[in-house]
Design a protein around this motif. Sequence first.
Motif, short mmCIF file in Angstrom:
data_model
loop_
_atom_site.label_atom_id
_atom_site.label_comp_id
_atom_site.label_asym_id
_atom_site.label_seq_id
_atom_site.Cartn_x
_atom_site.Cartn_y
_atom_site.Cartn_z
N ALA A 42 3.45 -34.15 32.52
CA ALA A 42 2.85 -33.83 31.22
C ALA A 42 3.83 -34.19 30.11
CB ALA A 42 2.50 -32.34 31.14
N TYR A 43 3.28 -34.33 28.91
CA TYR A 43 4.11 -34.59 27.72
C TYR A 43 3.86 -33.50 26.67
CZ TYR A 43 6.15 -39.05 28.87
OH TYR A 43 6.93 -40.02 29.43
N PRO A 44 4.90 -33.16 25.91
CA PRO A 44 4.69 -32.21 24.81
C PRO A 44 3.76 -32.82 23.74
CG PRO A 44 7.04 -32.53 25.25
CD PRO A 44 6.30 -33.58 26.03
N ILE A 45 3.32 -32.00 22.82
CA ILE A 45 2.47 -32.49 21.74
C ILE A 45 3.23 -33.54 20.93
CG2 ILE A 45 3.14 -30.62 20.12
CD1 ILE A 45 0.19 -30.67 19.11
N SER A 46 2.52 -34.62 20.60
CA SER A 46 3.14 -35.71 19.85
C SER A 46 3.28 -35.30 18.37
CB SER A 46 2.22 -36.94 19.98
OG SER A 46 2.87 -38.07 19.50
N PRO A 47 4.39 -35.64 17.72
CA PRO A 47 4.60 -35.18 16.33
C PRO A 47 3.44 -35.46 15.37
CG PRO A 47 6.63 -36.07 17.19
CD PRO A 47 5.58 -36.35 18.24
N PRO A 48 2.79 -36.65 15.40
CA PRO A 48 1.68 -36.82 14.45
C PRO A 48 0.49 -35.90 14.72
CG PRO A 48 1.94 -38.79 15.83
CD PRO A 48 3.11 -37.91 16.10
N LEU A 49 0.21 -35.61 15.99
CA LEU A 49 -0.89 -34.68 16.30
C LEU A 49 -0.54 -33.28 15.80
CD1 LEU A 49 -3.62 -34.05 17.58
CD2 LEU A 49 -2.46 -33.74 19.78
N LYS A 50 0.73 -32.93 15.96
CA LYS A 50 1.19 -31.61 15.48
C LYS A 50 1.04 -31.51 13.96
CE LYS A 50 5.16 -28.58 15.85
NZ LYS A 50 6.60 -28.53 16.06
N THR A 51 1.40 -32.59 13.27
CA THR A 51 1.25 -32.61 11.81
C THR A 51 -0.21 -32.43 11.42
OG1 THR A 51 3.11 -34.12 11.66
CG2 THR A 51 1.68 -34.00 9.73
N LEU A 52 -1.07 -33.19 12.10
CA LEU A 52 -2.50 -33.13 11.78
C LEU A 52 -3.08 -31.73 12.02
CD1 LEU A 52 -4.83 -35.01 10.97
CD2 LEU A 52 -5.13 -35.59 13.37
N LEU A 53 -2.78 -31.16 13.18
CA LEU A 53 -3.29 -29.82 13.48
C LEU A 53 -2.71 -28.79 12.51
CD1 LEU A 53 -3.20 -29.62 17.40
CD2 LEU A 53 -5.16 -30.02 15.93
N GLY A 54 -1.43 -28.96 12.18
CA GLY A 54 -0.78 -28.03 11.24
C GLY A 54 -1.46 -28.07 9.88
N ASN A 55 -1.81 -29.29 9.41
CA ASN A 55 -2.48 -29.42 8.11
C ASN A 55 -3.85 -28.74 8.13
OD1 ASN A 55 -0.32 -30.91 7.26
ND2 ASN A 55 -1.36 -32.88 7.35
N VAL A 56 -4.55 -28.89 9.26
CA VAL A 56 -5.89 -28.29 9.35
C VAL A 56 -5.78 -26.76 9.37
CG1 VAL A 56 -7.93 -28.06 10.81
CG2 VAL A 56 -6.85 -30.30 10.56
N LEU A 57 -4.84 -26.28 10.18
CA LEU A 57 -4.76 -24.83 10.40
C LEU A 57 -4.14 -24.07 9.23
CD1 LEU A 57 -3.80 -24.78 14.16
CD2 LEU A 57 -5.77 -23.63 13.14
N SER A 58 -3.33 -24.75 8.43
CA SER A 58 -2.63 -23.99 7.38
C SER A 58 -3.47 -23.88 6.11
CB SER A 58 -1.26 -24.59 7.10
OG SER A 58 -1.40 -25.95 6.81
N ASP A 59 -4.60 -24.56 6.06
CA ASP A 59 -5.46 -24.41 4.88
C ASP A 59 -6.37 -23.20 5.09
OD1 ASP A 59 -6.28 -26.62 2.50
OD2 ASP A 59 -7.62 -24.91 2.83
N SER A 60 -6.50 -22.38 4.07
CA SER A 60 -7.25 -21.13 4.28
C SER A 60 -8.75 -21.31 4.07
CB SER A 60 -6.72 -20.05 3.35
OG SER A 60 -6.93 -20.46 2.01
N ARG A 61 -9.20 -22.46 3.56
CA ARG A 61 -10.64 -22.63 3.28
C ARG A 61 -11.40 -23.03 4.55
NH1 ARG A 61 -8.89 -26.22 -1.72
NH2 ARG A 61 -7.36 -26.72 -0.12
N TRP A 62 -12.53 -22.38 4.81
CA TRP A 62 -13.21 -22.58 6.10
C TRP A 62 -13.69 -24.00 6.29
CZ3 TRP A 62 -18.23 -24.23 6.11
CH2 TRP A 62 -19.01 -23.96 4.99
N ASP A 63 -14.06 -24.67 5.19
CA ASP A 63 -14.62 -26.01 5.41
C ASP A 63 -13.56 -27.01 5.86
OD1 ASP A 63 -13.86 -25.89 2.44
OD2 ASP A 63 -14.28 -28.03 2.69
N PHE A 64 -12.28 -26.71 5.59
CA PHE A 64 -11.23 -27.62 6.07
C PHE A 64 -11.11 -27.58 7.60
CE2 PHE A 64 -8.81 -29.62 2.63
CZ PHE A 64 -9.48 -29.09 1.54
N LEU A 65 -11.50 -26.47 8.19
CA LEU A 65 -11.50 -26.40 9.67
C LEU A 65 -12.54 -27.37 10.22
CD1 LEU A 65 -11.36 -22.53 10.11
CD2 LEU A 65 -9.59 -24.12 10.85
N TYR A 66 -13.72 -27.39 9.56
CA TYR A 66 -14.76 -28.31 10.00
C TYR A 66 -14.35 -29.76 9.74
CZ TYR A 66 -18.43 -24.79 10.51
OH TYR A 66 -19.20 -23.74 10.92
#
Length: 354
Positions: free
Chosen positions: A157-181
């Motif tokens: 297995a491989y750890p999470i790749s840095p760009p995927l981590k950045t992308l998920l972090g950007n999605v999860l750190s926004d508090s507005r619900w539509d950003f999750l979608y």
Amino acid sequence: MTTERRYALPVGQTDWTVNSRADVSFRWEYDDGRESLLRLYEKGKQQQWDATDRIDWSQDLDPENPMELPDQAISIYGSPVWNRLTDAEKRNLRRHLQAWQISQFLHGEQGALICTAKIVEQVPNFDAKYYAATQVMDEARHVECFSRLLHEKFDLAYPISPPLKTLLGNVLSDSRWDFLYLGMQVLVEGLALAAFQRIRDMAKNSLAASVNAYVMQDEARHVAFGRIALRDYYPQLTEAERAEREEFTVEACYLMRDRFVAEELWEAIGLPKDECVAYAAESQFMKQYRTRLFSRIVPTLRDVGLWGPKLRAAFEDMGVMDFANVDAAALLEQDARVATEFDARRASAAGAAE
Ligand SMILES: [Fe+2]
Ligand SMILES: [Fe+2]
């Protein structure tokens, strides 16, 4: 054996918690659901499946080329580095590259699981809470499938790749619900659908192909969920609010196109990173592949009304505007149909064996 011992790179450096404080929304009106979402919820309930029964886990991967993918799909295929490799090194590269890809699917699915659980909390309407709840179960099943593939079959297995981590972090750190979608259901899942499709359609190994086909059947519903929710919501926003969403989208699209280059993989298997990354950036096959990654994203964005000049200019620049005319709904229907064809093939193989 633990996942930790299977990681090709130290996983400790990616330990991660995200501060994602957001309002939790209760709703006391239980009876004003939109027909389209309630229908999707019914479908989500009916199409639940058990990965243990539906997939034949007794099949093995190929030791030479685990998922039996064509070498042309390897981003450094034909490069001077590739031409210098011995057969044993090529075998090693195939196994690592494929395990890297499935690992990113696995971590992305965990991101989807977490995002969908947040949608249940945050989304204001009950029809969407209902549907998102079925998706939480779907995403847990996807984590299970990719995790089993890595643990039981790849043993790597491989750890999470840095760009995927950045992308998920950007999605999860926004508090507005539509950003999750927008971030998860439209962008990450749209990208994932194109990547899963490549394995579903190209892998000669039926275990690998069927895992991706069945996950895609669920993902097709998830993208439909994002489309329905945002199509209703985005027209209500102001011009400035929509522009903010477009900016987020443009940034995420460039990140997805330019940074998913498996940098950490080349070093882990002792190949010259810069040379491999530079070759992959110029390879004709990879250019086409990176373009195709947007085949599901572009028509969905147009459909939900996120289609301002800035976004269109970015898509022109990326050469993906042709996808705007793709019939996204037809593609999603096809994903559902292909999964049932896998079921039929397995049933007939079982019948022949009796
Ligand atoms: Fe998923
Ligand atoms: Fe999903």
